[in-house]
Motif scaffolding. Structure first.
Motif, mmCIF file in Angstrom:
data_model
loop_
_atom_site.group_PDB
_atom_site.id
_atom_site.type_symbol
_atom_site.label_atom_id
_atom_site.label_comp_id
_atom_site.label_asym_id
_atom_site.label_seq_id
_atom_site.Cartn_x
_atom_site.Cartn_y
_atom_site.Cartn_z
ATOM 1 N N TYR A 120 63.478 -24.599 -78.750
ATOM 2 C CA TYR A 120 63.220 -26.033 -78.905
ATOM 3 C C TYR A 120 64.484 -26.856 -78.626
ATOM 4 O O TYR A 120 64.455 -27.836 -77.881
ATOM 5 C CB TYR A 120 62.711 -26.300 -80.315
ATOM 6 N N SER A 123 65.673 -27.292 -74.961
ATOM 7 C CA SER A 123 64.656 -27.729 -74.016
ATOM 8 C C SER A 123 64.699 -29.235 -73.821
ATOM 9 O O SER A 123 65.270 -29.968 -74.646
ATOM 10 C CB SER A 123 63.259 -27.322 -74.520
ATOM 11 N N GLN A 126 59.966 -33.016 -72.821
ATOM 12 C CA GLN A 126 58.597 -32.574 -72.560
ATOM 13 C C GLN A 126 58.347 -31.186 -73.130
ATOM 14 O O GLN A 126 57.314 -30.939 -73.770
ATOM 15 C CB GLN A 126 58.313 -32.586 -71.056
ATOM 16 N N ARG A 127 59.291 -30.287 -72.896
ATOM 17 C CA ARG A 127 59.153 -28.921 -73.412
ATOM 18 C C ARG A 127 59.161 -28.930 -74.935
ATOM 19 O O ARG A 127 58.416 -28.185 -75.573
ATOM 20 C CB ARG A 127 60.286 -28.052 -72.869
ATOM 21 N N ARG A 129 57.983 -31.182 -76.908
ATOM 22 C CA ARG A 129 56.670 -31.608 -77.379
ATOM 23 C C ARG A 129 55.625 -30.508 -77.214
ATOM 24 O O ARG A 129 54.654 -30.442 -77.955
ATOM 25 C CB ARG A 129 56.237 -32.880 -76.650
ATOM 26 N N GLU A 130 55.854 -29.630 -76.251
ATOM 27 C CA GLU A 130 54.956 -28.493 -76.068
ATOM 28 C C GLU A 130 55.191 -27.436 -77.145
ATOM 29 O O GLU A 130 54.247 -26.820 -77.635
ATOM 30 C CB GLU A 130 55.181 -27.876 -74.686
ATOM 31 N N VAL A 131 56.451 -27.224 -77.506
ATOM 32 C CA VAL A 131 56.791 -26.189 -78.491
ATOM 33 C C VAL A 131 56.342 -26.602 -79.886
ATOM 34 O O VAL A 131 55.661 -25.845 -80.585
ATOM 35 C CB VAL A 131 58.308 -25.897 -78.472
ATOM 36 N N PRO A 133 54.693 -30.008 -81.209
ATOM 37 C CA PRO A 133 54.244 -31.387 -80.973
ATOM 38 C C PRO A 133 54.510 -32.315 -82.147
ATOM 39 O O PRO A 133 54.791 -33.502 -81.956
ATOM 40 C CB PRO A 133 52.742 -31.226 -80.723
#
Length: 229
Positions: A120, A123, A126-127, A129-131, A133
């Motif tokens: 996290y 990153s 964007q990444r 928020r994927e890991v 949210p």
């Protein structure tokens, strides 16, 4: 349900996995479902890694484990991490029983959390928020998280330092963190046995089969006076 220094079960379990937190951070006494989500994500990811590596040859799987679980791999490979990862993930969602973790469990969980936090932290937005949210890209203060929810991380100290301590010094391990965060410390009790798994983890001694299991706790450990620091 797993027992931490602070209760991570602020909401009904059936709503935790799919619910997004309205505010990922708040005051110390406000609900912080991010703690549950972060621990769940770490344990789920760790379990996936262990299951994936069971189909690999022993030498290559252990090399990967040393990278992903550097502290846990010191005292065991897949035969240890397989039940550790399964017991912790099952215990997280067992709504019938509270479970205490020993230092083998906490060491594995520390490694699993560190892997998620590093992914996290390094990153882009964007990444991130994927890991996780729920954090909306905000940074994670891992040390603060550990101090809030882990009773201590004394199992990470060097064997040389630990083996040179007196029994009194060993019993005091981790209590300075509690004092710093305003906890009222119990008086030292010479008759209280030291957690035997701490010395074994620090000295990289593999666990006995029974030490891989979680310890059930009757009743609510967070009831007044029930949870001892």
């Amino acid at each position: 349900m797993l027992v931490f220094k602070k209760n991570i079960y602020y909401h009904p379990l059936e709503s935790l996995q799919g619910a997004a937190a309205d505010r990922p951070y708040g005051g110390d006494e406000e609900p912080q479902p991010i703690a549950f989500h972060l621990i769940h994500k770490a344990l789920a990811a760790g379990r996936e890694v262990v299951e994936e590596l069971t189909s690999s040859d022993e030498a290559s799987s252990f090399e990967k484990l040393k990278v992903l679980f550097p502290h846990t791999a010191r005292f065991g490979g897949l035969p240890v991490m397989d039940p550790l990862s399964k017991n912790l993930l099952d215990g997280l969602f067992d709504t019938r029983t509270w479970f205490f973790m020993n230092c083998y469990h906490l060491c594995y969980l520390y490694d699993a959390l560190q892997e998620i936090v590093e992914d996290y932290s390094y990153s882009d937005a964007q990444r991130r928020r994927e890991v996780i949210p729920e954090l909306r890209g905000e940074p994670i203060n891992f040390n603060h998280f550990l101090n809030q929810y882990f009773f201590n991380t004394a199992f990470l100290i060097s064997a040389k330092r630990y083996n040179g301590m007196t029994p009194l010094e060993r019993r005091q391990l981790g209590k300075l963190d509690h004092a710093y965060f305003g906890a009222v410390l119990p008086k030292d009790d010479p008759g209280q046995p030291e957690d035997p798994t701490m010395g074994k983890v620090i000295n990289a001694i593999p666990p006995e089969p029974e030490e891989l299991s979680l310890t059930p706790h009757p009743g609510n450990p967070y009831a007044s006076g029930a949870l001892s620091l």
